[in-house]
Design a protein around this motif. Structure first.
Motif, PDB file in Angstrom:
ATOM      1  N   ASP A   1      29.303  46.913 109.313  1.00  0.00           N
ATOM      2  CA  ASP A   1      30.500  46.437 108.622  1.00  0.00           C
ATOM      3  C   ASP A   1      30.565  44.924 108.785  1.00  0.00           C
ATOM      4  O   ASP A   1      30.361  44.398 109.890  1.00  0.00           O
ATOM      5  N   VAL A   2      30.839  44.224 107.697  1.00  0.00           N
ATOM      6  CA  VAL A   2      30.878  42.765 107.710  1.00  0.00           C
ATOM      7  C   VAL A   2      32.216  42.298 107.157  1.00  0.00           C
ATOM      8  O   VAL A   2      32.652  42.759 106.096  1.00  0.00           O
ATOM      9  N   SER A   3      32.867  41.383 107.879  1.00  0.00           N
ATOM     10  CA  SER A   3      34.095  40.751 107.397  1.00  0.00           C
ATOM     11  C   SER A   3      33.837  39.271 107.168  1.00  0.00           C
ATOM     12  O   SER A   3      33.339  38.578 108.063  1.00  0.00           O
ATOM     13  N   LEU A   4      34.163  38.797 105.984  1.00  0.00           N
ATOM     14  CA  LEU A   4      34.062  37.381 105.649  1.00  0.00           C
ATOM     15  C   LEU A   4      35.411  36.737 105.948  1.00  0.00           C
ATOM     16  O   LEU A   4      36.382  36.946 105.226  1.00  0.00           O
ATOM     17  N   VAL A   5      35.471  35.963 107.032  1.00  0.00           N
ATOM     18  CA  VAL A   5      36.722  35.352 107.475  1.00  0.00           C
ATOM     19  C   VAL A   5      36.732  33.901 107.004  1.00  0.00           C
ATOM     20  O   VAL A   5      35.844  33.123 107.356  1.00  0.00           O
ATOM     21  N   ASP A   6      37.743  33.527 106.235  1.00  0.00           N
ATOM     22  CA  ASP A   6      37.757  32.169 105.698  1.00  0.00           C
ATOM     23  C   ASP A   6      39.178  31.764 105.340  1.00  0.00           C
ATOM     24  O   ASP A   6      40.000  32.620 104.950  1.00  0.00           O
ATOM     25  N   ILE A   7      39.458  30.456 105.472  1.00  0.00           N
ATOM     26  CA  ILE A   7      40.772  29.965 105.048  1.00  0.00           C
ATOM     27  C   ILE A   7      40.925  30.084 103.538  1.00  0.00           C
ATOM     28  O   ILE A   7      42.036  30.180 103.029  1.00  0.00           O
TER      29      ILE A   7
ATOM     30  N   ALA B   1      26.843  54.183 105.286  1.00  0.00           N
ATOM     31  CA  ALA B   1      26.896  52.807 104.799  1.00  0.00           C
ATOM     32  C   ALA B   1      28.138  52.087 105.310  1.00  0.00           C
ATOM     33  O   ALA B   1      29.227  52.662 105.382  1.00  0.00           O
ATOM     34  N   GLY B   2      27.954  50.804 105.685  1.00  0.00           N
ATOM     35  CA  GLY B   2      29.061  49.971 106.107  1.00  0.00           C
ATOM     36  C   GLY B   2      29.758  49.355 104.908  1.00  0.00           C
ATOM     37  O   GLY B   2      29.608  49.804 103.759  1.00  0.00           O
ATOM     38  N   SER B   3      30.497  48.289 105.153  1.00  0.00           N
ATOM     39  CA  SER B   3      31.266  47.653 104.089  1.00  0.00           C
ATOM     40  C   SER B   3      31.239  46.150 104.268  1.00  0.00           C
ATOM     41  O   SER B   3      30.884  45.631 105.329  1.00  0.00           O
ATOM     42  N   VAL B   4      31.598  45.433 103.201  1.00  0.00           N
ATOM     43  CA  VAL B   4      31.774  43.985 103.248  1.00  0.00           C
ATOM     44  C   VAL B   4      33.190  43.696 102.758  1.00  0.00           C
ATOM     45  O   VAL B   4      33.544  44.039 101.633  1.00  0.00           O
ATOM     46  N   ARG B   5      33.988  43.093 103.631  1.00  0.00           N
ATOM     47  CA  ARG B   5      35.387  42.842 103.330  1.00  0.00           C
ATOM     48  C   ARG B   5      35.737  41.385 103.620  1.00  0.00           C
ATOM     49  O   ARG B   5      34.955  40.659 104.210  1.00  0.00           O
ATOM     50  N   SER B   6      36.933  40.963 103.224  1.00  0.00           N
ATOM     51  CA  SER B   6      37.396  39.606 103.501  1.00  0.00           C
ATOM     52  C   SER B   6      38.592  39.657 104.435  1.00  0.00           C
ATOM     53  O   SER B   6      39.280  40.688 104.550  1.00  0.00           O
ATOM     54  N   ALA B   7      38.844  38.537 105.112  1.00  0.00           N
ATOM     55  CA  ALA B   7      39.988  38.426 106.011  1.00  0.00           C
ATOM     56  C   ALA B   7      40.306  36.954 106.199  1.00  0.00           C
ATOM     57  O   ALA B   7      39.471  36.071 105.957  1.00  0.00           O
ATOM     58  N   THR B   8      41.509  36.676 106.649  1.00  0.00           N
ATOM     59  CA  THR B   8      41.914  35.307 106.955  1.00  0.00           C
ATOM     60  C   THR B   8      41.738  35.058 108.454  1.00  0.00           C
ATOM     61  O   THR B   8      41.662  36.012 109.243  1.00  0.00           O
ATOM     62  N   PRO B   9      41.676  33.793 108.884  1.00  0.00           N
ATOM     63  CA  PRO B   9      41.548  33.519 110.318  1.00  0.00           C
ATOM     64  C   PRO B   9      42.657  34.144 111.158  1.00  0.00           C
ATOM     65  O   PRO B   9      42.432  34.523 112.311  1.00  0.00           O
TER      66      PRO B   9
END
Length: 332
Positions: free
Chosen positions: A28-34, A68-76
């Motif tokens: 599982d991958v989280s894309l953390v970005d402002i 299968a894992g996932s790719v998601r987004s998140a904030t700091p």
């Protein structure tokens, strides 16, 4: 394993996520970005791409719906809620126009240090979590995170495998071999004082002799080629391909070491020979050095550095390691 990429909407962050989606689909991958909109857009696009990975010829069971894992987004602000197993720090200040000049690396420390301080504050609610630093200047920022967070030093890692790939390319040209048959680890600083460990270099498993003149030629190549690439590529881009492949190798090694005892923490099968790689980590007496982070040979597990190997270096390599430590400590 859940991997959170801080600075996840960047070119390297998104390319790491894309690479892992194809090569390590169980993660599982989280894309953390402002920039949460960009992180969401890239994450969604990579999720769509995973459909084709899953249905391509030769796709393994990791791509099926049950594993299968996932790719998601998140904030700091959401990092603590993510509860990741591995953090990748790839946030950075914008590159100036002179970023293709080797001397410009010195200015990166001050530009990125304030980002490190902000991110460290957001990580305090977490239990100690492995942190892989990809942002330059890597060794200095690894030590900054270590100093700010106070977690055990095994949790702090700095990426430095691009030089290993580049020196392999240079040696391959020198001896007329294929680069994938070349092993030459690189220690020291990620930058001017990198140290290809020629005393441990192998081609197709066999030691090679490298003359002083050839060492100088190879060192010039591995130091200069990133800036030659950057000059042609432009400062708005980054070395996304080799960096993302190397970062993915580290992530996959940690995941495999945690899941499968036949993998020894260096990324190869336990009987696959000496292909130990080097990553930056805080030192406390190893090689006679302390209060500094440098690239050294390591074994990895799910919590970061499982062991640091103290190799016997030749006189030139040992002297260069001292100079690398002095260079990093001067900035710290």
């Amino acid at each position: 394993m859940h991997v959170a990429i801080i600075g996840g909407a960047s070119t390297i962050g998104t390319t790491v996520a894309y690479t892992l989606s194809g090569l390590a689909p169980r993660l599982d991958v989280s894309l953390v970005d402002i920039n949460d909109g960009a992180a969401w857009a890239h994450g969604t696009d990579i999720e769509h791409a995973s459909y084709h990975f899953a249905h391509a010829p030769g796709a393994d069971e990791g791509h099926d719906s049950e594993t299968a894992g996932s790719v998601r987004s998140a904030t700091p602000e959401e990092i603590a809620e993510l509860d990741p197993d591995l953090l990748i720090f790839n946030a950075a200040a914008p590159q100036p126009d002179d970023a293709t000049d080797p001397s410009a690396r010195e200015a990166e420390l001050e530009r990125n240090r304030s980002i490190v301080e902000d991110v460290a504050e957001s990580l305090r609610p977490l239990d100690p979590t492995p942190l892989l630093v990809v942002t330059n200047p890597i060794d200095r920022l690894v030590y900054d995170f270590y100093s700010l967070l106070g977690w055990p030093r095994r949790y702090f890692l700095g990426y430095s495998l691009s030089e290993t790939a580049r020196i392999a390319d240079g040696i391959a040209d020198l001896v007329d071999a294929h680069r994938t048959d070349v092993y030459c680890p690189t220690m020291g600083e990620h930058g001017e004082h990198m140290i290809p460990v020629f005393s441990r270099a192998r081609v197709d498993g066999e030691p090679i002799d490298v003359t002083d003149a050839e060492r100088a030629e190879l060192m010039a190549y591995v130091r200069d080629i990133p800036f030659e690439i950057a000059e042609e590529r432009g400062v708005d881009e980054t070395s996304r391909w080799v960096t993302s492949a190397g970062v993915s190798r580290v992530v996959r090694t940690m995941a495999a070491a945690a899941d499968d005892s036949s993998v020894d923490g260096t990324g190869v099968e336990a009987d696959g020979g000496d292909w130990t790689f080097c990553l930056s980590t805080p030192l406390d007496g190893e090689y006679g050095l302390e209060d500094v982070a440098l690239g050294v040979p390591v074994d990895l597990d799910a919590d970061g550095v499982a062991a640091i190997h103290e190799w016997d270096l030749d006189d030139a390599e040992a002297a260069e390691l001292e100079r690398a430590a002095e260079s990093v400590q001067a900035d710290l």
